[in-house]
Enzyme design. Structure first.
Site, PDB file in Angstrom:
ATOM      1  N   SER A  96       0.853  -1.181   0.000  1.00  0.00           N
ATOM      2  CA  SER A  96       0.000   0.000   0.000  1.00  0.00           C
ATOM      3  C   SER A  96       0.896   1.241   0.000  1.00  0.00           C
ATOM      4  CB  SER A  96      -0.950  -0.036   1.195  1.00  0.00           C
ATOM      5  OG  SER A  96      -1.973   0.884   1.042  1.00  0.00           O
ATOM      6  N   ASP A 134      -8.978  -4.821  -6.447  1.00  0.00           N
ATOM      7  CA  ASP A 134      -8.700  -3.778  -5.455  1.00  0.00           C
ATOM      8  C   ASP A 134      -9.520  -2.535  -5.779  1.00  0.00           C
ATOM      9  OD1 ASP A 134      -7.590  -1.925  -3.685  1.00  0.00           O
ATOM     10  OD2 ASP A 134      -5.563  -2.712  -3.911  1.00  0.00           O
ATOM     11  N   HIS A 188      -7.722  -5.163  -1.758  1.00  0.00           N
ATOM     12  CA  HIS A 188      -6.510  -4.507  -1.267  1.00  0.00           C
ATOM     13  C   HIS A 188      -5.733  -5.418  -0.316  1.00  0.00           C
ATOM     14  CE1 HIS A 188      -3.905  -1.139  -0.888  1.00  0.00           C
ATOM     15  NE2 HIS A 188      -4.037  -1.108   0.416  1.00  0.00           N
TER      16      HIS A 188
END
Length: 742
Positions: free
Chosen positions: A609, A684, A716
């Site tokens: 991320s 995602d 995600h």
């Protein structure tokens, strides 16, 4: 990249994060990758959603199964007899029905729920006699003796269910409208009917859930007299065509996604009766481009308190609203300093005497204040930060809270008395990191703690934090899942280095048993983004220990921009993401290279991320420093990310395009010369796949080699049975062929 997805993704995926082993044969007692992800969980029992019943007679929690670590059931402990019993068995009661898309997306917003199943939330009735349980898209009411009554049976599913404060209703959102179910008659009454297409009632909009920590869009007044209901219209928000690419097909979603610099939803707030009549619109001011940050009722139900944040997130107004007329007045305002922003918090509480307990960073650190009739009293002060409120005993005038007063690496439980501002007393033992919550009267505590050598323990305590009973001792002995591996468990070391500006940066490290003259490869894990502290005296999980068993050194460092170090430390990323964080992570790499037991040419960097973004920036900024990099679900262009998160730190791209250009990774893709593994979930909806495809295209155009692993159907959080093992096997194989091969 809100605090939650940034932080949770790292914890879920990155805690083991370093896989380039210098292959070391497994020894008896060493962890294996298969065992790290198998059931039962090596962390031991991992209860969540711990609560005290309104009368304090019971502790309730959601407990995962030993044979199915991602399924949770509802359990209760009698605080007198200390006896446990399962109240709701998710397999026996549940239907196994598929969740609605809306509920799936809500769970995705709450990273702590991703990949879990069974019972994931519940709500006590005010009289303490029953518990509302959402399960498999419908609602059930359970009693403490184990009887279960089904309340709903619909295809649409119910969102945000709660029991009303006086216990007369169960309310929920269905098909974008708010509904109240009378518990005596069983009759459902829609409070709103206009919700359809782009209009929603009673829900929190995307950025409220994703970035603001607000998960609901309606609020009952005390006594069930009125309900405050949010209405939002997504019509102005741009549409992103999102392809959720799965193993056996692709689902196309036209998702309303507010990219930085583009319109947000239109938000209104109404007050109405439980049957939907008497609707009154709240005056939120003349500017429609605002954020509805928080909504609360005063304890007497005579007024509504609304926190209104401006689009730039430099101003936060506390409004007092007359529910009869909707008229609002500003009680007080928080204003950020220059080159800064306002952080939202849940560490506040309206008091029965009309005062408000309030958290603010107005003096440069997060501290508690009391507002009363226009006057302020600062309750805590110093070069440290208050985190969360644990509870407030209004009768005694005592406030319980979590903070890092004694050590930035530990979150401890403290109290301060309203009559003795500035006098802070610590209740918990040093050497641990704590969480705590209390019942409404602040008569008892539920305390959670861990340290690097002990996974999370939970106990019931009195108001001095003296343990009354273990809720989950989780001791590393006997049949604990991790007990066979304790002998090979390596201690975590802590230390500091200096940043270029003189700031102190904290790091942690785990090494194998060091042999004289031998140098070891390093798995350098990072997150690097705001609102996430990774270096703490807390349990880190089995993955990092597995990597150490394989011969890696585990290393992390918290850079400038991370939380709980004061605004001056955090604000250095203002309009400058990808700058000081990169400098500070490189300072960590320089420190590693100075150590005689580190193989300086075998340092791999890993992040997910925001951490994936950092991997790309590090490889572009400092070619040759790292032997290889792993970037999971990375951001590549901040203008592709959402408004509330991105503009908080970077400003509006229409006003500061140069800041966005400097922070991007795509333009400098050709500067990457070290081996790179790029990973992304193909469904995602947070850091959408476009971030990675933009990097792929740029690297292909510049003839920059890289390796790629995509996960069909994964969001995600890439993980789950089979998937987690495959993910980390892929990372380790990549590192074996790059770092270890040197």
């Amino acid at each position: 990249m809100v605090k939650w997805w940034l932080g949770v993704a790292l914890l879920a995926l990155g805690q083991a994060g370093m896989a380039s082993e210098a292959p070391v044969p497994a020894k008896p007692g060493d962890l294996t990758l298969e065992r790290v992800f198998a059931s039962p969980d090596l962390n031991g029992s991992a209860p969540q959603s711990l609560k005290l019943s309104p009368d304090g007679k019971y502790v309730t929690l959601l407990r995962n199964r030993a044979d199915e670590r991602e399924r949770f059931d509802l359990w209760a402990m009698d605080t007198t007899t200390r006896e446990w019993r399962m109240l709701v068995d998710s397999k026996k009661v549940g239907t196994g029905a598929a969740l609605s898309e809306a509920e799936k997306m809500q769970r995705e917003r709450d990273r702590s729920l991703t990949g879990k199943r069974g019972i994931l939330a519940y709500d006590w009735s005010p009289d303490g006699k029953s518990i509302l349980v959402p399960l498999d898209g419908d609602l059930y009411l359970a009693t403490i003796n184990g009887d279960v009554r089904r309340l709903t049976n619909s295809e649409s599913g119910e969102l945000n269910p709660v029991v009303s404060p006086a216990g007369g209703y169960v309310s929920f959102v269905r098909d974008q409208n708010l509904v109240a179910l009378d518990l005596k008659s069983g009759r459902e009454t829609p409070l709103t009917t206009e919700g359809r297409d782009t209009v929603h009632f009673g829900e929190a909009e995307f950025v409220a859930q994703e970035e603001m920590g607000r998960r609901t869009g309606y609020w009952w007044s005390p006594g069930d007299r009125l309900v405050a209901v949010e209405r939002f219209d997504e019509a102005p928000v741009g549409i992103v065509t999102r392809s959720a690419i799965g193993a056996e097909g692709t689902s196309i979603y036209q998702q309303r996604y507010p990219k930085a610099g583009t319109p947000n939803v239109l938000v209104d707030l109404y007050v109405m009766k439980p049957d939907g009549s008497g609707k009154v619109k709240v005056d939120l001011g003349p500017d429609p481009d605002i954020y509805l940050a928080r909504v609360d009722w005063t304890p007497d139900g005579k007024a509504l308190l609304v926190q209104r944040q401006n689009r730039a997130q430099t101003r936060l107004d506390m409004l007092r609203v007359d529910p009869a007329t909707g008229m609002s007045t500003v009680l007080f305002t928080e204003q950020s300093g220059p080159d800064s922003w306002i952080n939202l918090s849940d560490a506040y509480q309206p008091m029965k005497d009309g005062s408000i307990l309030w958290w603010s960073e107005r003096d440069g650190h997060g501290h508690l204040y009391r507002w009363k009739a226009g006057n302020w009293t600062q309750l805590t002060k110093g070069d440290w930060a208050v985190g969360d409120l644990a509870g407030v005993d209004e009768a005694k005038g005592r406030v319980y809270f979590l903070g890092n007063k004694d050590d930035v690496l530990e979150r401890q439980l403290y109290y301060v008395d309203l009559a003795r501002p500035g006098t802070v007393t610590r209740l918990t033992e040093r050497g641990w990191s704590y969480g705590a919550s209390m019942d409404g009267k602040a008569s008892r505590l539920i305390v959670t703690r861990s340290n690097p050598d002990q996974p999370a323990q939970i106990y019931l305590a009195d108001t001095t934090a003296k343990r009354l009973a273990w809720i989950n001792e989780n001791a590393l002995k006997g049949d604990h899942p991790y007990a066979p591996y304790v002998a090979s468990h390596r201690p975590t070391q802590f230390g500091t280095v200096k940043a270029k500006d003189g700031s102190t940066l904290h790091w942690n490290m785990i090494t194998p048993v060091l042999e004289p003259g031998k140098r070891y490869p390093v798995f350098f894990s990072h997150y690097g983004g705001p609102h996430s502290q990774v270096v703490r005296r807390a349990w880190g999980g089995a993955l990092r220990q597995y990597l150490v068993d394989r011969g890696w050194i585990w290393f992390e460092i918290d850079n400038r921009g991370s939380p709980d170090r004061g605004k001056a430390f955090e604000d250095q990323i203002h309009h400058a993401m990808g700058s000081v964080e990169v400098e500070d992570q490189l300072a960590g790499a320089d420190y590693l290279k100075s150590l005689p037991f580190v193989a300086s040419d075998k340092i791999a960097t890993y992040g997910w991320s925001y951490g994936g973004y950092m991997t790309l920036k590090l490889l572009e900024k400092a070619p040759g420093v790292f032997a290889a990099g792993v970037a999971g679900a990375p951001v590549s262009r901040w203008e592709l990310y959402d408004t509330h998160y991105t503009e908080r730190y970077m400003g509006d791209p229409r006003q500061v395009p140069e800041a966005y250009a400097a922070s991007a990774t795509v333009a400098d893709a050709a500067k990457i010369t070290d081996p790179l593994l790029l990973i992304h979930g193909m469904a995602d909806d947070n850091v959408v796949l476009e971030h990675s495809t933009a990097m792929m295209a740029a690297m292909q155009k510049s003839k920059t080699p890289f390796e790629l692993m995509l996960y069909p159907g994964q969001t995600h959080r890439v993980g789950g049975p089979g998937i987690s093992e495959h993910l980390w096997g892929t990372i380790l194989d990549f590192l074996d062929g790059t770092v270890a091969a040197k």
